[in-house]
Each structure stands twice: as structure tokens, then as C-alpha cells.
Design a protein around this motif. Structure first.
Motif, PDB file in Angstrom:
ATOM      1  N   TRP A  11       3.984 -14.844  20.693  1.00  0.00           N
ATOM      2  CA  TRP A  11       2.579 -14.573  20.364  1.00  0.00           C
ATOM      3  C   TRP A  11       2.366 -13.101  20.040  1.00  0.00           C
ATOM      4  O   TRP A  11       1.561 -12.742  19.187  1.00  0.00           O
ATOM      5  N   TYR A  12       3.079 -12.228  20.733  1.00  0.00           N
ATOM      6  CA  TYR A  12       2.903 -10.794  20.529  1.00  0.00           C
ATOM      7  C   TYR A  12       3.340 -10.348  19.133  1.00  0.00           C
ATOM      8  O   TYR A  12       2.924  -9.286  18.673  1.00  0.00           O
ATOM      9  N   LEU A  13       4.154 -11.133  18.457  1.00  0.00           N
ATOM     10  CA  LEU A  13       4.537 -10.805  17.086  1.00  0.00           C
ATOM     11  C   LEU A  13       3.331 -10.816  16.143  1.00  0.00           C
ATOM     12  O   LEU A  13       3.355 -10.167  15.100  1.00  0.00           O
ATOM     13  N   LEU A  14       2.280 -11.541  16.519  1.00  0.00           N
ATOM     14  CA  LEU A  14       1.065 -11.550  15.700  1.00  0.00           C
ATOM     15  C   LEU A  14       0.351 -10.202  15.718  1.00  0.00           C
ATOM     16  O   LEU A  14      -0.522  -9.955  14.888  1.00  0.00           O
ATOM     17  N   LEU A  15       0.702  -9.329  16.630  1.00  0.00           N
ATOM     18  CA  LEU A  15       0.074  -8.010  16.697  1.00  0.00           C
ATOM     19  C   LEU A  15       0.717  -7.007  15.740  1.00  0.00           C
ATOM     20  O   LEU A  15       0.180  -5.918  15.537  1.00  0.00           O
ATOM     21  N   VAL A  16       1.834  -7.369  15.141  1.00  0.00           N
ATOM     22  CA  VAL A  16       2.525  -6.447  14.235  1.00  0.00           C
ATOM     23  C   VAL A  16       1.775  -6.255  12.910  1.00  0.00           C
ATOM     24  O   VAL A  16       1.567  -5.120  12.491  1.00  0.00           O
ATOM     25  N   PRO A  17       1.346  -7.312  12.217  1.00  0.00           N
ATOM     26  CA  PRO A  17       0.667  -7.093  10.929  1.00  0.00           C
ATOM     27  C   PRO A  17      -0.575  -6.202  10.999  1.00  0.00           C
ATOM     28  O   PRO A  17      -0.722  -5.327  10.131  1.00  0.00           O
ATOM     29  N   PRO A  18      -1.466  -6.346  11.996  1.00  0.00           N
ATOM     30  CA  PRO A  18      -2.613  -5.433  12.018  1.00  0.00           C
ATOM     31  C   PRO A  18      -2.228  -3.979  12.283  1.00  0.00           C
ATOM     32  O   PRO A  18      -2.963  -3.070  11.932  1.00  0.00           O
ATOM     33  N   ALA A  19      -1.071  -3.752  12.888  1.00  0.00           N
ATOM     34  CA  ALA A  19      -0.624  -2.382  13.135  1.00  0.00           C
ATOM     35  C   ALA A  19       0.063  -1.794  11.902  1.00  0.00           C
ATOM     36  O   ALA A  19      -0.038  -0.597  11.641  1.00  0.00           O
ATOM     37  N   VAL A  20       0.733  -2.631  11.133  1.00  0.00           N
ATOM     38  CA  VAL A  20       1.504  -2.148   9.988  1.00  0.00           C
ATOM     39  C   VAL A  20       0.666  -2.098   8.702  1.00  0.00           C
ATOM     40  O   VAL A  20       0.816  -1.169   7.904  1.00  0.00           O
ATOM     41  N   ALA A  21      -0.210  -3.046   8.488  1.00  0.00           N
ATOM     42  CA  ALA A  21      -0.967  -3.141   7.234  1.00  0.00           C
ATOM     43  C   ALA A  21      -1.738  -1.866   6.885  1.00  0.00           C
ATOM     44  O   ALA A  21      -1.690  -1.423   5.733  1.00  0.00           O
ATOM     45  N   PRO A  22      -2.442  -1.221   7.819  1.00  0.00           N
ATOM     46  CA  PRO A  22      -3.137   0.018   7.451  1.00  0.00           C
ATOM     47  C   PRO A  22      -2.196   1.190   7.164  1.00  0.00           C
ATOM     48  O   PRO A  22      -2.603   2.177   6.561  1.00  0.00           O
ATOM     49  N   LEU A  23      -0.943   1.091   7.571  1.00  0.00           N
ATOM     50  CA  LEU A  23       0.014   2.163   7.325  1.00  0.00           C
ATOM     51  C   LEU A  23       0.614   2.113   5.922  1.00  0.00           C
ATOM     52  O   LEU A  23       1.253   3.065   5.487  1.00  0.00           O
ATOM     53  N   LEU A  24       0.401   1.022   5.214  1.00  0.00           N
ATOM     54  CA  LEU A  24       0.956   0.855   3.869  1.00  0.00           C
ATOM     55  C   LEU A  24      -0.003   1.445   2.829  1.00  0.00           C
ATOM     56  O   LEU A  24      -0.511   0.753   1.953  1.00  0.00           O
ATOM     57  N   THR A  25      -0.228   2.742   2.892  1.00  0.00           N
ATOM     58  CA  THR A  25      -1.219   3.412   2.051  1.00  0.00           C
ATOM     59  C   THR A  25      -0.998   3.191   0.557  1.00  0.00           C
ATOM     60  O   THR A  25      -1.976   2.958  -0.161  1.00  0.00           O
ATOM     61  N   PRO A  26       0.212   3.240   0.027  1.00  0.00           N
ATOM     62  CA  PRO A  26       0.361   3.009  -1.419  1.00  0.00           C
ATOM     63  C   PRO A  26      -0.135   1.629  -1.860  1.00  0.00           C
ATOM     64  O   PRO A  26      -0.503   1.446  -3.011  1.00  0.00           O
ATOM     65  N   LEU A  27      -0.163   0.692  -0.954  1.00  0.00           N
ATOM     66  CA  LEU A  27      -0.631  -0.651  -1.290  1.00  0.00           C
ATOM     67  C   LEU A  27      -2.121  -0.679  -1.601  1.00  0.00           C
ATOM     68  O   LEU A  27      -2.561  -1.393  -2.486  1.00  0.00           O
ATOM     69  N   TYR A  28      -2.915   0.117  -0.904  1.00  0.00           N
ATOM     70  CA  TYR A  28      -4.364   0.037  -1.074  1.00  0.00           C
ATOM     71  C   TYR A  28      -4.999   1.343  -1.532  1.00  0.00           C
ATOM     72  O   TYR A  28      -6.213   1.496  -1.499  1.00  0.00           O
ATOM     73  N   ASN A  29      -4.214   2.275  -2.032  1.00  0.00           N
ATOM     74  CA  ASN A  29      -4.739   3.546  -2.516  1.00  0.00           C
ATOM     75  C   ASN A  29      -5.210   3.397  -3.961  1.00  0.00           C
ATOM     76  O   ASN A  29      -4.617   3.915  -4.900  1.00  0.00           O
ATOM     77  N   ARG A  30      -6.297   2.664  -4.141  1.00  0.00           N
ATOM     78  CA  ARG A  30      -6.865   2.433  -5.473  1.00  0.00           C
ATOM     79  C   ARG A  30      -8.334   2.072  -5.346  1.00  0.00           C
ATOM     80  O   ARG A  30      -8.821   1.790  -4.258  1.00  0.00           O
ATOM     81  N   ILE A  31      -9.022   2.074  -6.440  1.00  0.00           N
ATOM     82  CA  ILE A  31     -10.454   1.789  -6.434  1.00  0.00           C
ATOM     83  C   ILE A  31     -10.722   0.334  -6.798  1.00  0.00           C
ATOM     84  O   ILE A  31     -11.569  -0.319  -6.190  1.00  0.00           O
ATOM     85  N   GLU A  32     -10.028  -0.173  -7.792  1.00  0.00           N
ATOM     86  CA  GLU A  32     -10.262  -1.539  -8.258  1.00  0.00           C
ATOM     87  C   GLU A  32      -9.401  -2.507  -7.476  1.00  0.00           C
ATOM     88  O   GLU A  32      -8.293  -2.164  -7.089  1.00  0.00           O
ATOM     89  N   PRO A  33      -9.793  -3.702  -7.215  1.00  0.00           N
ATOM     90  CA  PRO A  33     -11.079  -4.335  -7.521  1.00  0.00           C
ATOM     91  C   PRO A  33     -12.147  -3.934  -6.497  1.00  0.00           C
ATOM     92  O   PRO A  33     -11.840  -3.619  -5.348  1.00  0.00           O
ATOM     93  N   THR A  34     -13.363  -3.977  -6.931  1.00  0.00           N
ATOM     94  CA  THR A  34     -14.471  -3.662  -6.037  1.00  0.00           C
ATOM     95  C   THR A  34     -15.128  -4.953  -5.566  1.00  0.00           C
ATOM     96  O   THR A  34     -15.114  -5.961  -6.262  1.00  0.00           O
ATOM     97  N   VAL A  35     -15.679  -4.933  -4.388  1.00  0.00           N
ATOM     98  CA  VAL A  35     -16.411  -6.071  -3.832  1.00  0.00           C
ATOM     99  C   VAL A  35     -17.771  -5.544  -3.401  1.00  0.00           C
ATOM    100  O   VAL A  35     -17.853  -4.660  -2.540  1.00  0.00           O
ATOM    101  N   TRP A  36     -18.815  -6.059  -3.994  1.00  0.00           N
ATOM    102  CA  TRP A  36     -20.191  -5.624  -3.722  1.00  0.00           C
ATOM    103  C   TRP A  36     -20.333  -4.113  -3.839  1.00  0.00           C
ATOM    104  O   TRP A  36     -21.008  -3.465  -3.041  1.00  0.00           O
ATOM    105  N   GLY A  37     -19.648  -3.531  -4.798  1.00  0.00           N
ATOM    106  CA  GLY A  37     -19.718  -2.098  -5.026  1.00  0.00           C
ATOM    107  C   GLY A  37     -18.794  -1.263  -4.159  1.00  0.00           C
ATOM    108  O   GLY A  37     -18.712  -0.055  -4.327  1.00  0.00           O
ATOM    109  N   LEU A  38     -18.092  -1.890  -3.219  1.00  0.00           N
ATOM    110  CA  LEU A  38     -17.153  -1.162  -2.353  1.00  0.00           C
ATOM    111  C   LEU A  38     -15.776  -1.115  -3.014  1.00  0.00           C
ATOM    112  O   LEU A  38     -15.237  -2.150  -3.401  1.00  0.00           O
TER     113      LEU A  38
END
Length: 71
Positions: A11-38
Motif C-alpha cells: 500500500w505504501y507504494l501508492l505514496l511514491v507517485p504524489p512525491a515524484v510527480a511534482p519533482l518532474l519539472t520539465p514535464l509541466y514547465n509550460r503554459i498550454e493547455p489551459t483549463v479555465w484560464g489557468l
């Protein structure tokens, strides 16, 4: 008891993705696509926070010891 502890580790393996996903900055360092202007950068981080809350709750509920309420 050891068997239950081993099952809890899975069960504790499920805690890995929320810890790693925000560290993958090149993955989400962009503006598009926008959702409700965000821009993607912001709603990805919000999605990571919500996903972390859900997964932490699931792991907590799955691994907590069953206790009697009247003790």
C-alpha cells in the motif's frame, strides 16, 4: 503479524507517485493547455495536490489498525 506488515508495504507504494510527480519539472514547465484560464503549470500542481490527498487517505484507511471505538 509479519504477513500483515508485508501487505501494508505494498500500500505504501501508492505514496511514491504524489512525491515524484511534482519533482518532474520539465514535464509541466509550460503554459498550454489551459483549463479555465489557468496555465498547465498551475493546474498540474493542483491536480498533484488533490491526487496526493486522495492517495494518502486511501493508504491510511487500508493500513490503519482496526480499533474499537469504545476503548
Amino acid at each position: 503479524m509479519a504477513r500483515r506488515a508485508r501487505a501494508n508495504r505494498i500500500w505504501y507504494l501508492l505514496l511514491v507517485p504524489p512525491a515524484v510527480a511534482p519533482l518532474l519539472t520539465p514535464l509541466y514547465n509550460r503554459i498550454e493547455p489551459t483549463v479555465w484560464g489557468l496555465p498547465f503549470f498551475y493546474w498540474y500542481q493542483l491536480m498533484c495536490a488533490v491526487l496526493a490527498m486522495v492517495l494518502i487517505t486511501v493508504v491510511h484507511m487500508a493500513t490503519r489498525e482496526r480499533r474499537h471505538e469504545w476503548q
